[in-house]
Design a protein around this motif. Structure first.
Motif, PDB file in Angstrom:
ATOM      1  N   MET A   1     -17.798  -2.042  18.820  1.00  0.00           N
ATOM      2  CA  MET A   1     -17.953  -2.122  20.254  1.00  0.00           C
ATOM      3  C   MET A   1     -16.913  -3.091  20.811  1.00  0.00           C
ATOM      4  O   MET A   1     -16.983  -4.292  20.591  1.00  0.00           O
ATOM      5  CB  MET A   1     -19.359  -2.618  20.568  1.00  0.00           C
ATOM      6  CG  MET A   1     -19.881  -2.172  21.882  1.00  0.00           C
ATOM      7  SD  MET A   1     -21.634  -2.540  21.951  1.00  0.00           S
ATOM      8  CE  MET A   1     -22.265  -1.229  20.942  1.00  0.00           C
ATOM      9  N   PRO A 280     -27.134   5.651  17.589  1.00  0.00           N
ATOM     10  CA  PRO A 280     -26.451   4.373  17.338  1.00  0.00           C
ATOM     11  C   PRO A 280     -27.094   3.247  18.135  1.00  0.00           C
ATOM     12  O   PRO A 280     -27.464   3.420  19.294  1.00  0.00           O
ATOM     13  CB  PRO A 280     -25.027   4.647  17.822  1.00  0.00           C
ATOM     14  CG  PRO A 280     -25.195   5.674  18.909  1.00  0.00           C
ATOM     15  CD  PRO A 280     -26.397   6.507  18.533  1.00  0.00           C
ATOM     16  N   ALA A 282     -26.764  -1.266  18.719  1.00  0.00           N
ATOM     17  CA  ALA A 282     -25.943  -2.455  18.504  1.00  0.00           C
ATOM     18  C   ALA A 282     -26.847  -3.656  18.281  1.00  0.00           C
ATOM     19  O   ALA A 282     -27.833  -3.839  18.997  1.00  0.00           O
ATOM     20  CB  ALA A 282     -25.033  -2.700  19.698  1.00  0.00           C
ATOM     21  N   GLU A 300     -26.482   2.029  23.588  1.00  0.00           N
ATOM     22  CA  GLU A 300     -25.258   1.967  24.371  1.00  0.00           C
ATOM     23  C   GLU A 300     -25.168   3.088  25.389  1.00  0.00           C
ATOM     24  O   GLU A 300     -25.819   4.129  25.256  1.00  0.00           O
ATOM     25  CB  GLU A 300     -24.028   2.000  23.466  1.00  0.00           C
ATOM     26  CG  GLU A 300     -23.831   3.312  22.726  1.00  0.00           C
ATOM     27  CD  GLU A 300     -22.558   3.338  21.898  1.00  0.00           C
ATOM     28  OE1 GLU A 300     -22.079   4.439  21.606  1.00  0.00           O
ATOM     29  OE2 GLU A 300     -22.041   2.256  21.546  1.00  0.00           O
ATOM     30  N   TRP A 314     -17.118   3.670  25.424  1.00  0.00           N
ATOM     31  CA  TRP A 314     -18.256   2.764  25.641  1.00  0.00           C
ATOM     32  C   TRP A 314     -18.221   2.235  27.059  1.00  0.00           C
ATOM     33  O   TRP A 314     -17.163   1.852  27.571  1.00  0.00           O
ATOM     34  CB  TRP A 314     -18.185   1.620  24.641  1.00  0.00           C
ATOM     35  CG  TRP A 314     -19.205   0.545  24.895  1.00  0.00           C
ATOM     36  CD1 TRP A 314     -20.527   0.568  24.580  1.00  0.00           C
ATOM     37  CD2 TRP A 314     -18.981  -0.713  25.531  1.00  0.00           C
ATOM     38  NE1 TRP A 314     -21.145  -0.593  24.976  1.00  0.00           N
ATOM     39  CE2 TRP A 314     -20.217  -1.400  25.571  1.00  0.00           C
ATOM     40  CE3 TRP A 314     -17.854  -1.326  26.092  1.00  0.00           C
ATOM     41  CZ2 TRP A 314     -20.358  -2.668  26.135  1.00  0.00           C
ATOM     42  CZ3 TRP A 314     -17.990  -2.593  26.649  1.00  0.00           C
ATOM     43  CH2 TRP A 314     -19.234  -3.242  26.659  1.00  0.00           C
ATOM     44  N   ASN A 317     -24.543  -1.263  27.812  1.00  0.00           N
ATOM     45  CA  ASN A 317     -25.665  -1.334  26.867  1.00  0.00           C
ATOM     46  C   ASN A 317     -26.967  -1.452  27.628  1.00  0.00           C
ATOM     47  O   ASN A 317     -26.986  -1.855  28.789  1.00  0.00           O
ATOM     48  CB  ASN A 317     -25.530  -2.557  25.952  1.00  0.00           C
ATOM     49  CG  ASN A 317     -24.379  -2.448  24.983  1.00  0.00           C
ATOM     50  OD1 ASN A 317     -23.289  -2.926  25.259  1.00  0.00           O
ATOM     51  ND2 ASN A 317     -24.602  -1.809  23.847  1.00  0.00           N
ATOM     52  N   ASP A 355     -22.950  -2.321  14.331  1.00  0.00           N
ATOM     53  CA  ASP A 355     -23.401  -1.026  14.834  1.00  0.00           C
ATOM     54  C   ASP A 355     -24.236  -0.377  13.737  1.00  0.00           C
ATOM     55  O   ASP A 355     -23.748  -0.164  12.616  1.00  0.00           O
ATOM     56  CB  ASP A 355     -22.214  -0.135  15.187  1.00  0.00           C
ATOM     57  CG  ASP A 355     -21.464  -0.629  16.418  1.00  0.00           C
ATOM     58  OD1 ASP A 355     -22.023  -1.471  17.144  1.00  0.00           O
ATOM     59  OD2 ASP A 355     -20.327  -0.180  16.651  1.00  0.00           O
TER      60      ASP A 355
END
Length: 540
Positions: A1, A280, A282, A300, A314, A317, A355
């Motif tokens: 990220m 996914p 974070a 995200e 990206w 979040n 991640d």
């Protein structure tokens, strides 16, 4: 990220006071207008002692053993600490917790009104190619050096400097200026940035990646031979060692895909993975001498055309209780702690981000990537309920790099934070310019708090230092990046919006932005006005 902030063209701005003038001017502003932001419960912003009676603050001389002592240590901190970057967004608000914590930034969304943000007034046009170049420029800037020197005391501690991106030149500048760069060595971070190194580290530490094999391939036939060796099937994900995952990750299901991407793959060490359906997330953490402290789990925002022109890019979040099940959350935290154990063997210490990939078909939890740095998710990590119950996650990093001894029960902290992980909702999104334009900005929205009124119109509420005082899902804090006299172009970061609300919902076929999220975006974007700049003689 990756960090969201990019370099931009700049023209000369009106003069901002020099550091030596700031104190007098701030007192004048506070006496006449005042900044409409409540800081009464926070670490003192006014560090300057009364000329007649400077209070004596004794250093904390014994080992810190609990969170009360940690909070006391930071609220009486005597060491100047600076976060340096294009903007302060990653660690904004930590000055509420840490005395003598300041931000040195290229862009100032408060136009000189934030008491802990310093921006040099003279910024001649520089075409930066990286975030590292911006940070190095700031370190060498004469106004910045004067500002830092004005905060030093004779015989006192060296200034401490933190940032997201840096390189060996940064280390050399800090050494020459007698600043402590409180981050792991650049060479070690570069080594750990390799996806191949990350995979090997994770395997050794008990944090496995998605089923994969490592090797090289000079043809589609050799790639398929690697896949057969690992029993990965024909639908593959191929990664090269360095770069953001969106730019060095290739989906190859047939020879046509190979031909499309082979120019990026040939001659590279490869991580060849089975393609899975995954969610996914974070997770940020800090490796300390007492163990790895694990932060909250975030999902995200990626690829939304309302936010970014980059496919899969990206753009924010969000944190809420429903991201993972209790079982998945526990296994993700264990995986991150295992990564921390692996990092310990390399000599690394401090902040990092992982991640994590959750296989939605098998419920397995895998290591995706390791980012050995502060990340874009840090802005939310530091305002969670767990952070306010104890301290923000980044303060554990500071403990590692300040002159203090501590012994904390990391297992107890992680267990308590995990129990509180479902008690809060925070989201943020990075609003980029999505139109194919080049404009000189004549108007931009103010940094501060906004709210959606009963008619759904976004209204400016008040000036604010950060987003810590947001109370409900109809409020938002907007941090302006580009303002009047700047330029905007396709892909430029306009600003960051933070809110206590979910910004995504699960549609019938895919995840989508909520109605309020789209309304926030369009309302902020509509406040940018500018003059179109004609292309130069080269057509650019």
């Amino acid at each position: 990220m990756a960090n969201v902030l990019e370099a931009s063209s700049h023209i000369t701005r009106p003069r901002i006071p020099k550091p030596s003038e700031l104190s007098k001017l701030r007192h004048q502003v506070q006496a006449t207008e005042g900044l409409n932001a409540n800081v009464a419960t926070d670490a003192a912003y006014n560090d300057e002692p009364h000329p007649e009676a400077a209070p004596q603050v004794l250093p904390f001389g014994r080992q810190l053993k609990n969170m009360s002592e940690v909070r006391h240590f930071f609220r009486t901190n005597q060491t100047p600490i600076y976060f340096i970057g294009a903007t302060p967004v990653n660690l904004l608000g930590l000055d509420r917790w840490v005395r003598k914590f300041s931000y040195i930034t290229y862009y100032d969304g408060w136009d000189g009104q934030h008491p802990r943000v310093f921006t040099p007034s003279e910024k001649p046009y520089v075409e930066f190619d990286s975030a590292e170049e911006i940070n190095n420029w700031l370190l060498e800037n004469s106004e910045v050096r004067e500002f830092i020197d004005s905060q030093r005391t004779v015989g006192g501690p060296k200034p401490k400097v933190a940032m997201v991106f840096f390189n060996e030149e940064t280390e050399s500048i800090c050494e020459e200026l007698d600043y402590d760069l409180i981050l792991p060595p650049a060479a070690l971070r570069t080594e750990l940035d390799s996806k191949i190194v990350t995979t090997k580290l994770g395997n050794a530490a008990g944090a496995p990646s998605v089923p994969n094999v490592l090797g090289t391939a000079s043809s589609y036939h050799e790639l398929m031979a690697l896949a057969r060796k690992g029993k990965l099937g024909n639908d593959l994900v191929v990664q090269t060692p360095y770069g953001d995952s969106g730019k060095t990750t290739f989906f190859i299901a047939n020879e046509e895909n190979w031909n499309q991407y082979s120019k990026y793959i040939l001659g590279e060490d490869l991580k060849v993975m089975k393609r899975i359906n995954n969610q996914p997330v974070a997770v940020e953490a800090v490796l300390t001498r007492c163990g790895t402290v694990v932060g909250p789990i975030l999902t995200e925002l990626a690829g939304y055309k309302e936010l970014t022109p980059y496919k899969g890019g990206w753009c924010g979040n969000e944190m809420h209780p429903d991201i993972l099940t209790d079982s998945q959350r526990a296994r993700a935290i264990e995986l991150v702690r295992n990564v921390g154990s692996g990092l310990q063997n390399t000599g690394y210490r401090g902040f990092f981000e992982v991640d994590v990939l959750v296989d939605t078909d098998t419920d397995e939890v895998y290591l995706g990537e390791l980012n050995p740095r502060i990340s874009g998710a840090s802005a939310i990590t530091n305002v969670t309920a767990g952070a306010y119950a104890d301290v923000p996650l980044f303060l554990f990093h500071l403990l590692e790099y300040l002159d203090v001894d501590f012994k904390l029960d990391v297992d107890e902290i992680n267990e308590r934070w995990q129990e509180m992980s479902g008690a809060d909702v925070w989201s943020h999104m990075i609003i980029k310019e999505t139109d194919d334009i080049l404009q000189y900005l004549t108007h931009a929205p103010r940094t501060g708090n906004y709210y959606l009124d009963s008619r759904g119109k976004l209204q400016f509420s008040r000036s604010a230092l950060d987003w810590h005082q947001l109370q409900n899902h109809k409020e938002a804090f907007f941090l302006r990046i580009y303002g009047e006299h700047d330029y905007r172009w396709k892909g430029a970061d306009l600003g960051v919006l933070v809110t206590k609300a979910k910004l995504q919902y699960e549609g019938k076929k895919k995840t989508k932005l909520t109605i309020d999220a789209k309304h926030f975006i369009s309302s902020i974007r509509s406040q940018y006005k500018g003059i179109d700049v004609p292309p130069n003689d080269n057509g650019h």
